[in-house]
Design a protein around this motif. Structure first.
Motif, PDB file in Angstrom:
ATOM      1  N   ARG A 195      -9.609  -5.320  -7.860  1.00  0.00           N
ATOM      2  CA  ARG A 195      -8.699  -6.480  -7.974  1.00  0.00           C
ATOM      3  C   ARG A 195      -8.157  -6.598  -9.391  1.00  0.00           C
ATOM      4  O   ARG A 195      -6.956  -6.856  -9.594  1.00  0.00           O
ATOM      5  N   ALA A 196      -9.039  -6.430 -10.378  1.00  0.00           N
ATOM      6  CA  ALA A 196      -8.592  -6.503 -11.777  1.00  0.00           C
ATOM      7  C   ALA A 196      -7.592  -5.384 -12.072  1.00  0.00           C
ATOM      8  O   ALA A 196      -6.571  -5.591 -12.743  1.00  0.00           O
ATOM      9  N   ASN A 197      -7.867  -4.202 -11.531  1.00  0.00           N
ATOM     10  CA  ASN A 197      -6.965  -3.069 -11.768  1.00  0.00           C
ATOM     11  C   ASN A 197      -5.608  -3.278 -11.101  1.00  0.00           C
ATOM     12  O   ASN A 197      -4.568  -2.918 -11.659  1.00  0.00           O
ATOM     13  N   LEU A 198      -5.624  -3.859  -9.907  1.00  0.00           N
ATOM     14  CA  LEU A 198      -4.358  -4.103  -9.203  1.00  0.00           C
ATOM     15  C   LEU A 198      -3.521  -5.156  -9.933  1.00  0.00           C
ATOM     16  O   LEU A 198      -2.295  -5.047 -10.017  1.00  0.00           O
ATOM     17  N   ARG A 199      -4.185  -6.159 -10.501  1.00  0.00           N
ATOM     18  CA  ARG A 199      -3.469  -7.149 -11.322  1.00  0.00           C
ATOM     19  C   ARG A 199      -2.867  -6.480 -12.541  1.00  0.00           C
ATOM     20  O   ARG A 199      -1.706  -6.703 -12.898  1.00  0.00           O
ATOM     21  N   ARG A 200      -3.671  -5.622 -13.163  1.00  0.00           N
ATOM     22  CA  ARG A 200      -3.221  -4.868 -14.338  1.00  0.00           C
ATOM     23  C   ARG A 200      -1.959  -4.066 -14.015  1.00  0.00           C
ATOM     24  O   ARG A 200      -1.065  -3.920 -14.840  1.00  0.00           O
ATOM     25  N   ALA A 201      -1.908  -3.536 -12.808  1.00  0.00           N
ATOM     26  CA  ALA A 201      -0.761  -2.723 -12.385  1.00  0.00           C
ATOM     27  C   ALA A 201       0.378  -3.585 -11.844  1.00  0.00           C
ATOM     28  O   ALA A 201       1.424  -3.047 -11.467  1.00  0.00           O
ATOM     29  N   GLY A 202       0.181  -4.903 -11.791  1.00  0.00           N
ATOM     30  CA  GLY A 202       1.217  -5.801 -11.271  1.00  0.00           C
ATOM     31  C   GLY A 202       1.414  -5.669  -9.770  1.00  0.00           C
ATOM     32  O   GLY A 202       2.483  -5.984  -9.244  1.00  0.00           O
ATOM     33  N   LEU A 203       0.392  -5.189  -9.070  1.00  0.00           N
ATOM     34  CA  LEU A 203       0.534  -4.900  -7.632  1.00  0.00           C
ATOM     35  C   LEU A 203      -0.265  -5.855  -6.758  1.00  0.00           C
ATOM     36  O   LEU A 203      -0.435  -5.601  -5.560  1.00  0.00           O
ATOM     37  N   GLN A 204      -0.758  -6.945  -7.332  1.00  0.00           N
ATOM     38  CA  GLN A 204      -1.633  -7.836  -6.556  1.00  0.00           C
ATOM     39  C   GLN A 204      -0.938  -8.370  -5.301  1.00  0.00           C
ATOM     40  O   GLN A 204      -1.596  -8.612  -4.291  1.00  0.00           O
ATOM     41  N   ASP A 205       0.389  -8.503  -5.318  1.00  0.00           N
ATOM     42  CA  ASP A 205       1.088  -9.030  -4.140  1.00  0.00           C
ATOM     43  C   ASP A 205       1.407  -7.941  -3.107  1.00  0.00           C
ATOM     44  O   ASP A 205       1.786  -8.248  -1.983  1.00  0.00           O
ATOM     45  N   ARG A 206       1.295  -6.689  -3.513  1.00  0.00           N
ATOM     46  CA  ARG A 206       1.631  -5.609  -2.591  1.00  0.00           C
ATOM     47  C   ARG A 206       0.379  -4.996  -1.955  1.00  0.00           C
ATOM     48  O   ARG A 206       0.475  -4.073  -1.139  1.00  0.00           O
ATOM     49  N   VAL A 207      -0.782  -5.496  -2.344  1.00  0.00           N
ATOM     50  CA  VAL A 207      -2.039  -4.956  -1.829  1.00  0.00           C
ATOM     51  C   VAL A 207      -2.910  -6.089  -1.321  1.00  0.00           C
ATOM     52  O   VAL A 207      -3.056  -7.120  -1.976  1.00  0.00           O
ATOM     53  N   GLU A 208      -3.450  -5.893  -0.135  1.00  0.00           N
ATOM     54  CA  GLU A 208      -4.416  -6.840   0.407  1.00  0.00           C
ATOM     55  C   GLU A 208      -5.747  -6.116   0.494  1.00  0.00           C
ATOM     56  O   GLU A 208      -5.896  -5.152   1.247  1.00  0.00           O
ATOM     57  N   LEU A 209      -6.694  -6.566  -0.300  1.00  0.00           N
ATOM     58  CA  LEU A 209      -8.022  -5.929  -0.320  1.00  0.00           C
ATOM     59  C   LEU A 209      -8.940  -6.743   0.571  1.00  0.00           C
ATOM     60  O   LEU A 209      -9.118  -7.948   0.363  1.00  0.00           O
TER      61      LEU A 209
END
Ligand code: SAH
Ligand code: DHB
Ligand code: MG
Length: 229
Positions: free
Chosen positions: A99-113
């Motif tokens: 989750r932290a890495n996806l935020r870092r990549a700006g992809l938190q809205d494009r990924v559902e974990l």
């Protein structure tokens, strides 16, 4: 040919073909710092997943086995802004790092974990009518590969592509009497694949910085009964 040479060639190909990326570098650094195992796809494999997603025009991707989100990021970056990667992970610590890495990549809205064992989450995705997915990446516990493949078919449409990692395992795949769960899992999967008329598939051996392994590509050719498509 030695494993060292495979790694050198991988590094050469990365230098030529996979542009240095500060976000992905930080993802690998933070995953290692958190103690996650160093088993994510290699950079050239990550780019292969990315190119496959682009080539398919994928909008919906299902990944089984997130780890720190490295492959997830390669996949998510291939999608249009309204695309989605659903990625399944059962280790809370891995999910937190991802989750932290996806935020870092700006992809938190494009990924559902989705946290939980994949065999619990997959029926929920079907019940929620979350398919059909255009691309699947099966990369969790190898013993359950056949079950993940069957769930993927239920969540697929004709033309979907199912990519299965770690099929060859240093060649142990051909040890018919192996009792190792990962080898058994892959052999059971391949036994089912060969007689499955709903897919057309191939298997490719690989060498590189991750040693000797391989993957299967299976294209869904026909809508299975009960399919969401
Ligand atoms: N796809 C990642 C690597 C995944 S490693 C990458 O290439 O970057 C495999 C992951 O699957 C691990 O994080 C492990 O915790 C997870 N996993 C193993 N068994 C699982 C299960 N039954 N359900 C969900 N996740 C599982
Ligand atoms: C392992 C798992 C993987 O998904 C992989 O690509 C390499 C190794 C492992 O569990 O050892
Ligand atoms: Mg793998």
């Amino acid at each position: 040919m030695t494993a060292d040479q495979w790694t050198l060639v991988d590094e050469y190909l990365e230098e030529k073909l996979v542009p240095a990326d500060p976000v992905l570098a930080e993802v690998l650094r933070s995953s290692a710092a958190a103690g996650l195992p160093d088993i994510q796809v290699s950079p050239t494999q990550g780019k292969l997943l990315h190119l496959l997603a682009k080539t398919l025009g994928a909008r919906r991707v299902l990944e089984i086995g997130t780890l720190g989100g490295y492959s997830t990021i390669w996949l998510a970056r291939a999608l249009p802004p309204d695309g989605k990667v659903v990625t399944l992970e059962f280790e809370p610590k891995h999910a937190e790092v991802a989750r932290a890495n996806l935020r870092r990549a700006g992809l938190q809205d494009r990924v559902e974990l989705r946290l939980g064992t994949a065999l619990e989450t997959l029926p929920k995705l079907l019940a929620e009518k979350r398919g059909p997915f255009d691309l699947f990446f099966l990369d969790a516990d190898k013993a359950n590969t056949l079950a993940y493949f069957e769930w993927s078919l239920k969540l697929s449409r004709p033309g979907s592509l199912i990519v299965v990692d770690n099929v060859v395992r240093k060649g142990r795949l051909v040890e018919a009497s192996s009792r190792e769960p990962d080898v058994r899992g892959m052999r059971d999967f391949l036994d089912a694949l060969v007689s499955d008329t709903r897919v057309s598939a191939t298997g490719i051996q690989t060498v590189g910085r991750k040693g000797y392994d391989g993957f299967v590509l299976a294209r869904v050719t026909e809508a299975p009964a009960g399919n969401v498509a």
